[in-house]
Motif scaffolding. Structure first.
Motif, PDB file in Angstrom:
ATOM      1  N   SER A  45       0.814  -1.221   0.000  1.00  0.00           N
ATOM      2  CA  SER A  45       0.000   0.000   0.000  1.00  0.00           C
ATOM      3  C   SER A  45       0.846   1.269   0.000  1.00  0.00           C
ATOM      4  O   SER A  45       0.359   2.330  -0.394  1.00  0.00           O
ATOM      5  N   CYS A  76       1.987   2.165  -3.965  1.00  0.00           N
ATOM      6  CA  CYS A  76       0.975   2.203  -5.021  1.00  0.00           C
ATOM      7  C   CYS A  76       0.208   3.512  -4.990  1.00  0.00           C
ATOM      8  O   CYS A  76      -0.096   4.053  -3.921  1.00  0.00           O
ATOM      9  N   ILE A 135      -5.120   1.253  -5.173  1.00  0.00           N
ATOM     10  CA  ILE A 135      -5.438  -0.164  -5.022  1.00  0.00           C
ATOM     11  C   ILE A 135      -6.954  -0.265  -5.085  1.00  0.00           C
ATOM     12  O   ILE A 135      -7.669   0.377  -4.317  1.00  0.00           O
ATOM     13  N   TYR A 137      -3.538  -3.171  -8.558  1.00  0.00           N
ATOM     14  CA  TYR A 137      -2.470  -2.399  -7.922  1.00  0.00           C
ATOM     15  C   TYR A 137      -1.829  -1.510  -8.989  1.00  0.00           C
ATOM     16  O   TYR A 137      -1.339  -2.007 -10.007  1.00  0.00           O
ATOM     17  N   LEU A 150      -3.997  -5.353   1.241  1.00  0.00           N
ATOM     18  CA  LEU A 150      -3.302  -4.090   1.511  1.00  0.00           C
ATOM     19  C   LEU A 150      -2.044  -4.292   2.328  1.00  0.00           C
ATOM     20  O   LEU A 150      -1.155  -3.428   2.341  1.00  0.00           O
TER      21      LEU A 150
END
Length: 416
Positions: A209, A212, A215, A301, A344
């Motif tokens: 997480s 990115c 998501i 993602y 995540l």
């Protein structure tokens, strides 16, 4: 010559009969010792424990279950259109979605099975059956009862069945060697990825997480599909395999559905798609700018390329490091599904940014030869499948005399 729907002409000394005159339906009671029997789409009907146990939804009360006996002809009411028709090799029980038969004294049940599967694979069963859901049909007992089947003399049926049993075993054995090769190639690809990441210490792992920009998880229900071809496509878990997203077999939807299902974010070129169920753990990069949206059980993602290159993010999902995390989620064994929240928390390797392009190139060069070999092996598997079906179709329609033919040259229209 007599003609049979979906099969064409048959020898003049053969007859044509409706299935209800050849097959006797059986509804047996379930015994305490009966395990669950499943009709698979490749034609095998066996105890579920003989193949695999993951990916199935088990009924709590087993209402309407019926007994199955070894030698029964089993037809899956919803997946029969795709070939889930076969002779059971096991005693057990099955859900009410299947219907079960024994052949009368004038019919070899193996021959009838080959005929029905040929009709299914040709698409004929789909034209007969009542639609239940997309890519599935209700091939129920009343529908089967009225299907017209070619009926050679019993001795000829047995010769045909014996011939096809022997020939399909040979073809299947060769196909299995190629499948093992594909598995070995995939293991080698993973080894290439693992070797490239091996020099980085545990400190380079970060929660996915944090690297990115977005998501997105699909929590939609099944989208209504369009009977017409449209530019709006649904990506399913089956489209995501071994680092790629293959859009050659997708469902189309109307623009309104596409817009509604993408309300949380539209997939973009370079996004990494990851399956969190059915099966868990497949990943691929979206390398097309076609208009797509996520089907069920997929997470998206989108790499923040100021932190991690999209290729490095993809290779993380192809690594054994990722597999180990999925096993932990399943308390020591590969779990059937992953919760969105766990998606995540997954950890990924994030090397220094100035090293990532060279690292990605190193992995790509190591993967290329293996992926070419895998593609060749999969092509051979497809050709062998075509050959097997060509043999079956020719035999059950009397296109050649199995008492004198080896079957090895019956490949008209098949490039081998």
């Amino acid at each position: 010559m007599t003609s049979v729907p979906a099969l064409g002409e048959i020898p003049s000394h053969w007859t044509v009969e409706r299935a209800k005159w050849l097959l006797n339906r059986r509804r047996r009671d379930v015994r305490l010792e009966d395990g669950i029997v499943t009709a698979f789409r490749d034609g095998q009907v066996t105890l579920r424990e003989n193949r695999r146990t993951e990916g199935f939804t088990n009924a709590i009360h087993e209402i309407g279950y019926q007994g199955i006996r070894k030698g029964d002809l089993v037809v899956h009411g919803m997946d029969g259109f795709a070939g889930a028709i076969g002779v059971s090799d096991s005693d057990g029980k099955a859900s009410p979605v299947v219907h079960t038969y024994v052949a009368n004294q004038n019919v070899d049940v193996r021959y009838v099975t080959y005929v029905l599967r040929t009709m299914a694979m040709s698409g004929y069963v789909t034209t007969l059956a009542k639609g239940i859901r997309e890519r599935s049909t209700a091939f129920d007992a009343p529908t089967l009862a009225n299907v017209q089947l070619p009926v050679p003399p019993l001795t000829e049926q047995r010769r045909i069945a014996d011939f096809l049993d022997a020939e399909t075993v040979r073809v299947n054995a060769v196909s299995q060697h190629f499948r093992r090769l594909v598995d070995l190639v995939q293991a080698r690809v993973q080894a290439v990825v693992d070797a490239a990441f091996a020099e980085y210490e545990a400190e380079s792992r970060v929660p996915v997480s944090t690297v990115c920009r977005a998501i997105v998880d699909c929590v939609n229900k099944t989208a209504p599909t369009s009977p017409e071809t449209t530019p709006y496509k649904m990506v399913r878990t089956s489209n995501i395999r071994n680092g790629e997203v293959d859009l050659t077999d997708t469902f189309c939807v109307e623009k309104e559905i596409f817009t509604e299902w993408n309300r949380r974010g539209t997939p973009r070129l370079g996004d990494i798609l990851f399956t969190r169920e059915a099966p868990l753990g497949q990943a691929g990069m979206l390398c097309s700018d076609e208009k797509v949206f996520l089907g069920q059980r997929i997470m998206l993602y989108r790499a923040n390329e100021s932190r991690i290159r999209k290729e490095i993010l993809l290779f993380n999902f192809l690594s054994s490091h990722m597999n180990r995390q999925l096993r932990l989620l399943g308390a020591g064994s590969l779990h059937e599904h992953m919760r969105v929240g766990d998606g995540l928390k997954l950890q990924v390797f994030c090397p220094p940014l100035d090293q990532q392009d060279a690292l990605a190139k190193q992995i790509e060069e190591g993967r290329d030869a293996s992926l070419r070999l895998s593609a060749l092996a999969q092509r051979q598997i497809a050709l062998l499948s075509e050959r097997r079906q060509a043999l079956i179709t020719a035999a059950v329609t009397g296109q050649f005399d199995v008492s004198t033919a080896s079957g090895r040259n019956v490949t008209e229209g098949v490039n081998v």
